[in-house]
Design an enzyme around this catalytic site. Structure first.
Site, PDB file in Angstrom:
ATOM      1  CE  LYS A   9     -18.266 -11.028   2.472  1.00 38.02           C
ATOM      2  NZ  LYS A   9     -18.559 -12.462   2.585  1.00 38.02           N
TER       3      LYS A   9
ATOM      4  CE  LYS B 117     -26.561 -13.983   1.943  1.00 36.98           C
ATOM      5  NZ  LYS B 117     -25.261 -14.117   2.683  1.00 36.98           N
TER       6      LYS B 117
ATOM      7  CB  THR C  54     -21.867 -13.456   4.291  1.00 32.58           C
ATOM      8  OG1 THR C  54     -20.520 -13.588   3.824  1.00 32.58           O
ATOM      9  CG2 THR C  54     -22.246 -11.971   4.300  1.00 32.58           C
TER      10      THR C  54
END
Length: 361
Positions: free
Chosen positions: A239, A307, A164
């Site tokens: 995502k 994050k 990711t």
């Protein structure tokens, strides 16, 4: 990507004000048996246009019925990478693994995997190499750094990044892979530890269509569905949007659990009610019971959720999209990190709210 903004000045003002207030309130007060078909850099049938067409793993397109017979590399054997590589080995794939901490390779080697000492060696010895890294910095280093996978790439090889990362990182790695004459596919996954173990992940892919078609049998071992989203960057963007929604949902769910308890309700009953209603989501019924008991077994580390929120906010900023709810949630996860909860499951964000309530009591 083009973005259409639908907004009214007064509403934006109110949302911005609300976000500022929420963010201020959250600031801390403490300091898968198959025989594959040979790999080829040229597709066996004409490429389709790179549109946002969706394919599920159950689709009847010819590529999903083919087998893959090449050697598969796997870089990064953490909480997600290890079970994914294990499923490939159990399905009969010829797998070569690498991880910064070699001891994490040992269980896979015992299952039949081979080991190489660098990403470059893995890529040089494999037809397709998967990479599952923790963050953009790690993804770039493993792909493009010293002894990185790029150095082992060449015509007829493919690189599938399932980490990711942000759009810019994905595009950067793509350019380096293309410069070596190889093919690139970004394929971040939706799902955490248990779906990875059970081969129930959702792949959000974008990039070279011929590589997508080639590795589809592998994706179908690892996941329950796959989406092809077009050009590189679209997978990363999708995502980040998904994880932005998830992080905000968990923050709100945490507030609900604490509020129900504070007004004398049984939070366990709240979890049942929510799980049976219109707002039901697997995450609530899966995480809720443990959260009520203040237990947070790690499936998706809190530091990774924060994050992803940070990267999603950067994506929103790049297209001037207001995201006040996600911004507020991000501040809450940052507070949780300051309390030492980075490696706990992201549901531990509820602890930051508990501490805030104690501070204001």
């Amino acid at each position: 990507m083009p973005s259409t903004l639908l907004a009214k000045p007064n509403i934006n003002y109110l949302l911005s004000s609300t976000a500022m207030a929420l963010c201020s309130a959250f600031c801390p007060r403490i300091s898968a048996n198959f025989r594959p078909k040979p790999f080829s850099s040229s597709p066996s049938k004409p490429l389709l246009s790179l549109s946002f067409k969706v394919f599920s793993s159950q689709a009847t397109d010819a590529s999903s019925q083919d087998k893959f017979s090449g050697r598969v590399g796997f870089l990064g054997l953490g909480i997600m990478g290890s079970p994914m590589a294990q499923n490939l080995i159990k399905a009969g794939c010829d797998v070569i693994v690498w991880n910064r901490t070699k001891s994490k390779c040992d269980p896979l080697i015992s299952l039949g995997a081979k080991y190489r000492s660098s990403p470059e060696e893995v890529a040089a010895n494999c037809d397709v190499t998967f990479a599952m890294l923790a963050d953009p910095e790690s993804a770039i280093d493993v792909a493009c750094g010293k002894n990185g996978a790029v150095r082992g790439m060449g015509p007829g090889k493919g690189y599938v990044d399932i980490s990711t990362v942000d759009v810019a990182t994905s595009k950067l790695i793509n350019e380096h892979i293309k410069a070596r004459g190889a093919l690139f596919l970004e394929a971040p996954v939706s799902g955490s530890k248990k779906p990875a173990e059970d081969g129930q992940l959702i792949f959000l892919t974008a990039g070279k269509k011929s590589l997508y078609e080639l590795v589809s049998p592998l994706l179908d071992i690892l996941g329950k569905s796959r989406f092809y989203l077009g050009e590189v960057g679209n997978g990363a963007a999708m995502k980040l949007v998904v994880n932005m929604i998830m992080g905000s949902m968990m923050a709100s769910f945490s507030e609900g659990i604490l509020l129900s308890k504070k007004v004398g309700l049984d939070p366990s009953v709240l979890v049942e009610v929510v799980s049976q209603g219109a707002i039901s989501a697997p995450m609530y019924s899966l995480k809720g019971p443990s959260m009520v008991k203040s237990q947070y077994p790690t499936a998706f580390p809190l530091k990774h959720q924060q994050k992803d929120l940070r990267l999603a906010l950067g994506l929103a900023e790049s297209v001037s999209q207001s995201t006040p709810i996600a911004a507020a949630a991000n501040e809450l996860y940052k507070v949780a990190k300051s309390y030492g909860l980075s490696d706990e499951d992201f549901s531990a964000v509820i602890e930051a709210l508990k501490a805030k309530s104690q501070d204001t009591a």
